[in-house]
Design a protein around this motif. Sequence first.
Motif, mmCIF file in Angstrom:
data_model
loop_
_atom_site.group_PDB
_atom_site.id
_atom_site.type_symbol
_atom_site.label_atom_id
_atom_site.label_comp_id
_atom_site.label_asym_id
_atom_site.label_seq_id
_atom_site.Cartn_x
_atom_site.Cartn_y
_atom_site.Cartn_z
ATOM 1 N N LEU A 79 0.818 -1.205 0.000
ATOM 2 C CA LEU A 79 0.000 0.000 0.000
ATOM 3 C C LEU A 79 0.859 1.264 0.000
ATOM 4 N N THR A 80 1.986 1.234 0.689
ATOM 5 C CA THR A 80 2.857 2.404 0.742
ATOM 6 C C THR A 80 3.415 2.746 -0.626
ATOM 7 N N VAL A 81 3.935 1.753 -1.329
ATOM 8 C CA VAL A 81 4.493 2.004 -2.665
ATOM 9 C C VAL A 81 3.391 2.379 -3.647
ATOM 10 N N ALA A 82 2.228 1.723 -3.543
ATOM 11 C CA ALA A 82 1.118 2.045 -4.445
ATOM 12 C C ALA A 82 0.633 3.474 -4.242
ATOM 13 N N ALA A 83 0.603 3.942 -2.992
ATOM 14 C CA ALA A 83 0.056 5.269 -2.712
ATOM 15 C C ALA A 83 1.010 6.390 -3.088
ATOM 16 N N ASN A 84 2.301 6.137 -3.050
ATOM 17 C CA ASN A 84 3.284 7.218 -3.186
ATOM 18 C C ASN A 84 3.885 7.324 -4.581
ATOM 19 N N LYS A 85 3.161 6.917 -5.596
ATOM 20 C CA LYS A 85 3.676 6.984 -6.956
ATOM 21 C C LYS A 85 4.042 8.415 -7.344
ATOM 22 N N ARG A 86 3.153 9.368 -7.080
ATOM 23 C CA ARG A 86 3.400 10.763 -7.472
ATOM 24 C C ARG A 86 4.597 11.352 -6.735
ATOM 25 N N SER A 87 4.669 11.117 -5.419
ATOM 26 C CA SER A 87 5.774 11.700 -4.666
ATOM 27 C C SER A 87 7.106 11.069 -5.055
ATOM 28 N N LEU A 88 7.115 9.775 -5.371
ATOM 29 C CA LEU A 88 8.349 9.129 -5.804
ATOM 30 C C LEU A 88 8.804 9.672 -7.151
ATOM 31 N N GLU A 89 7.854 9.924 -8.041
ATOM 32 C CA GLU A 89 8.219 10.489 -9.340
ATOM 33 C C GLU A 89 8.780 11.898 -9.200
ATOM 34 N N HIS A 90 8.286 12.632 -8.197
ATOM 35 C CA HIS A 90 8.784 13.992 -7.980
ATOM 36 C C HIS A 90 10.144 13.995 -7.284
ATOM 37 N N ASP A 91 10.322 13.114 -6.298
ATOM 38 C CA ASP A 91 11.510 13.168 -5.441
ATOM 39 C C ASP A 91 12.690 12.365 -5.968
ATOM 40 N N ILE A 92 12.418 11.298 -6.722
ATOM 41 C CA ILE A 92 13.486 10.405 -7.171
ATOM 42 C C ILE A 92 13.718 10.627 -8.664
ATOM 43 N N PRO A 93 14.913 11.064 -9.077
ATOM 44 C CA PRO A 93 15.186 11.256 -10.509
ATOM 45 C C PRO A 93 14.985 9.959 -11.280
ATOM 46 N N GLY A 94 14.551 10.094 -12.534
ATOM 47 C CA GLY A 94 14.219 8.925 -13.347
ATOM 48 C C GLY A 94 15.350 7.937 -13.482
ATOM 49 N N GLU A 95 16.599 8.435 -13.618
ATOM 50 C CA GLU A 95 17.724 7.525 -13.793
ATOM 51 C C GLU A 95 18.065 6.757 -12.518
ATOM 52 N N ARG A 96 17.547 7.195 -11.387
ATOM 53 C CA ARG A 96 17.836 6.530 -10.122
ATOM 54 C C ARG A 96 16.644 5.729 -9.602
ATOM 55 N N ALA A 97 15.534 5.780 -10.316
ATOM 56 C CA ALA A 97 14.328 5.112 -9.830
ATOM 57 C C ALA A 97 14.517 3.603 -9.735
ATOM 58 N N GLY A 98 15.170 3.018 -10.747
ATOM 59 C CA GLY A 98 15.391 1.577 -10.704
ATOM 60 C C GLY A 98 16.221 1.165 -9.507
ATOM 61 N N LEU A 99 17.266 1.949 -9.205
ATOM 62 C CA LEU A 99 18.110 1.647 -8.051
ATOM 63 C C LEU A 99 17.332 1.792 -6.747
#
Length: 494
Positions: A79-99
Amino acid sequence: MMAGGIVTPLLGGRNRARVLHLVLVGAVAVMSGLLLGYTADGTCFRFMMGHFPAPWGNEVRAGALEALMSLVFSLVMFLTVAANKRSLEHDIPGERAGLYYVMMNLLFSSLLALIYTNDLFTAYVFIEINTISACAIVCAKESGETVAAAIRYLIMSLVGSGLILISIALLYCQTGHLLMEPMAGAVRELASSGKDLFPLKMALVMMTSGLAVKSALYPFWLPGAHANATAASSSVLSGLVLKGYIILLLKVYMRILGMDLIIRLRINDLLFVFGILAMVIGSAKALQQHMVKRVIAYSSIAQIGYIFMGIGMGTSAGLAAAVLHMIVHAVTKPMLFTAAGGLMDCCGHQKEIAALRGSARRNPAAGAGLVVGSMAMIGIPFFSGFVSKISFAMASFHDLDRTVLVLGALAVSTVLNAMYYIPLIIIVFSERGPEKADYEAAGLEDAAVPEAGEPVKDVSFAAAMACFMAGNVLIGTCCGPVVRMIETGLANFG
């Protein structure tokens, strides 16, 4: 989950990594539910990894309590990962998202290992994996504050890890075992032999201190890591990571040393005192904060105090109340951090409480989550926190010498909880939106006031928050099956 950590960097995309993580966590949740059904009657089983016998073998053990905690952790992580999609996209740069998702997979794997392991060396290996991955998800958000917080978190965690490693070495030297059951037999022989117990006491003190540091018991708190990380990281750190270390501490106490020896050496009295101090001081510090996530972070320190107070009671009722509060906190605190992240998104990602005025009207799901989570932490009836606080109060009557202290600490902490959560709710539901004066009062003179707009529409966020709230109310109104499962699990945990 470990295999997912290896595969994730090869996927080449943020969404693919996120979907893989959710699929893996969902699969663990399903398997944990099946395991819980199998062990609900008190059944437990062991599996020897690699078929190496004692004293060096690696072993996992599964019973009702392990399955229950694994199920709760899996659902909360999903639920935590599902809910925070928008904030993760804002806070984590795309090239580092996989890591980032690699670290989340490794973190979750280490938590599962701490739940199921039945030997201390494997526990230590996954403690280190947990430490590294937790620091990584803190500093994944690129800012000076998060990097500094991650460094402080790493230093404190390494101190705890060092104490745990020395303790394991001392226990091995005295018992000749790393598996928990053979080690327990050697400890009983040592305790009844009349020999000097000083080395055993030192090992116990170091193990307790190390795990207390890792689980943020007062005064070993590090609210900066929880307050400055992205909302998903804060939720996992507060809701799950701290609990993994407490579960390991319970294993050491109940499965290796025995609660009788813990009480005889007066270790439970120390935990009881520091637990009560954390309840009061953590809540008092939360009252002094002006940033919403720091308020929630200091509240977590107070809630960890509840758990250690229950363990410090040294009774089966106190332990059951502590485990129930672990589940309550694991379900509630990620919801609060996620709600805070959603409210901050409505106000230009500002952290100050004064800048969040009216934000709940733009993100009703986040506002509702904040209300439900706050009511649970205060202990309002029909919410999860109420039943755990009642459990602590009832457990205190099993040891009348502690009853006044427990009831007094519960009352003081509850009042303090209300003093910082209720004003926060009033601010975010205020009719008018944030104005320039609010930002100036918060020291944000140069910040642009966000324009009023349409309510935020995020289906995954709203659905996850609805599940969090439903789970919270369900525990608060129908806690009987959960309590029975905890009692069954604890009866076969030692």
